[in-house]
Design an enzyme around this catalytic site. Structure first.
Site, PDB file in Angstrom:
ATOM      1  N   HIS A  10       0.794  -1.225   0.000  1.00 30.84           N
ATOM      2  CA  HIS A  10       0.000   0.000   0.000  1.00 30.84           C
ATOM      3  C   HIS A  10       0.828   1.279   0.000  1.00 30.84           C
ATOM      4  O   HIS A  10       1.978   1.299   0.427  1.00 30.84           O
ATOM      5  CB  HIS A  10      -0.921   0.014   1.216  1.00 30.84           C
ATOM      6  CG  HIS A  10      -1.728  -1.235   1.372  1.00 30.84           C
ATOM      7  ND1 HIS A  10      -2.651  -1.643   0.445  1.00 30.84           N
ATOM      8  CD2 HIS A  10      -1.736  -2.181   2.349  1.00 30.84           C
ATOM      9  CE1 HIS A  10      -3.204  -2.780   0.846  1.00 30.84           C
ATOM     10  NE2 HIS A  10      -2.660  -3.132   1.991  1.00 30.84           N
ATOM     11  N   ASP A 286       1.906  -7.037   2.694  1.00 28.65           N
ATOM     12  CA  ASP A 286       1.018  -6.083   3.378  1.00 28.65           C
ATOM     13  C   ASP A 286       1.828  -4.901   3.924  1.00 28.65           C
ATOM     14  O   ASP A 286       1.496  -4.322   4.950  1.00 28.65           O
ATOM     15  CB  ASP A 286       0.196  -6.716   4.508  1.00 28.65           C
ATOM     16  CG  ASP A 286      -1.129  -5.978   4.746  1.00 28.65           C
ATOM     17  OD1 ASP A 286      -1.350  -4.905   4.139  1.00 28.65           O
ATOM     18  OD2 ASP A 286      -1.938  -6.475   5.559  1.00 28.65           O
TER      19      ASP A 286
END
Ligand code: MN
Length: 326
Positions: A10, A286
């Site tokens: 992200h 992640d």
């Protein structure tokens, strides 16, 4: 292993940093902020150091999905996608993009998905669970009939859709009252995303659009462990049987792919391999909520065969997202 590809990785814009900060203790806020805003520096150095060749980047959570004003959600998605396209263009050999989508409005989401795939060259989309539309109490799940044209477009463009977690809204989260430690990635993220996935599978969506490709993270959000029981018990409860023509397990094995994001546990990986096979599992870290070194050190040493490690670490992602990497 060299050449790993990560799919749940992200970034943020300054205006969406606040969406992510509650998920780390206050003393880590500065570090998280620096990680989310960085793309070309610290991130790339860590990727080099730990054998990650590429990241498919996605906007942080819940961001677009939690903007109840539909026009503003659309603007935010477009801004994030434009920024991401610029960053990807600097190093297309190391970064590719997944689109943020304003699913508050299926037509706007279709338009933005088309723009991202056709004009910006993105490889798919990543959406942070249900969308708040109009007001924060309205939660739209994507098994609702108004989303069928959106799913038809995903199938037509042949790009995967990554269903990423978010927390339930307060009024739907009474089970966590007094036990707020369960919110977020500890438990509520997985529960929320698993139920949303089951809703999609049980809606008949994949009978209408059998080529849809859905990706979920965190080693399948608990679903691989429960799949047999879901089908076994739902079979005989005819009055409450789901609407799909086939078993839930069938859709799970044919329309879903699973990433290792944030769940670096060999026992869980092996269970998932036994349920869906190594061809449907993909490496992810992640970042920046998990460390690249933690993910890579675990995966590189996990007790699985080398052929499976190569599939999960690299070639499955290249095939699924058409990255053209051997
Ligand atoms: Mn994530």
């Amino acid at each position: 292993m060299q050449g790993k590809i990560g799919l749940e990785e992200h970034f943020a814009l300054r205006e969406t940093l606040g969406d992510s900060l509650p998920f780390v203790p206050p003393q880590f806020a500065d570090e998280l902020e620096a990680r989310l805003l960085d793309i070309q520096d610290m991130r790339l150095k860590l990727m080099d150091k730990h054998g990650m060749e590429m990241m498919l980047l996605s906007f942080n959570a819940p961001a677009v999905q939690a903007i109840a004003d539909v026009k503003k959600a659309d603007e935010m998605a477009r801004r994030a996608n434009d920024y991401l396209a610029e960053e990807v263009a600097k190093r297309p050999d190391r970064f590719q993009g997944l689109a943020a989508l304003p699913l508050q409005d299926p037509d706007l989401a279709i338009r933005e998905l088309q723009r991202c795939v056709k004009d910006l060259g993105f490889k798919g989309s990543l959406v942070n669970g249900f969308s708040n539309a109009g007001d924060m109490e309205t939660c739209l799940y994507y098994d609702l009939p108004q989303y069928l044209p959106f799913w038809a477009e995903c199938e037509k463009l042949d790009v995967p859709f990554y269903l990423h977690p978010r927390n339930p809204i307060d009024s739907w989260a009474q089970i966590y009252k007094g036990a707020e430690w369960l919110l977020g990635p500890t438990w509520a993220f997985g529960q929320e995303t698993a139920v949303h996935s089951l809703r999609l599978m049980g809606s008949g969506l994949f009978d209408k659009h059998p080529k849809l490709k859905i990706v979920i993270g965190h080693m399948g959000e608990g679903l691989p462990f429960s799949m047999w029981r879901v089908d076994n018990r739902n079979l005989w409860v005819n009055s409450k049987k789901h609407k799909g023509e086939k078993s839930i397990g069938y859709y799970f094995q044919n329309n879903f792919w699973i990433t290792t994001s944030g769940n670096f546990r060999t026992q869980a990986l092996i269970n998932t391999m036994l349920e869906v096979g190594a061809d449907r599992i993909l490496f992810s870290t992640d970042w920046p909520f998990e460390n690249i070194d933690h993910a890579c050190d675990w995966f590189d040493a996990a007790t699985i065969g080398e052929e499976d490690r190569r599939k999960i670490g690299r070639t499955n992602a290249s095939k699924l997202f058409k990255l053209g990497l051997d």
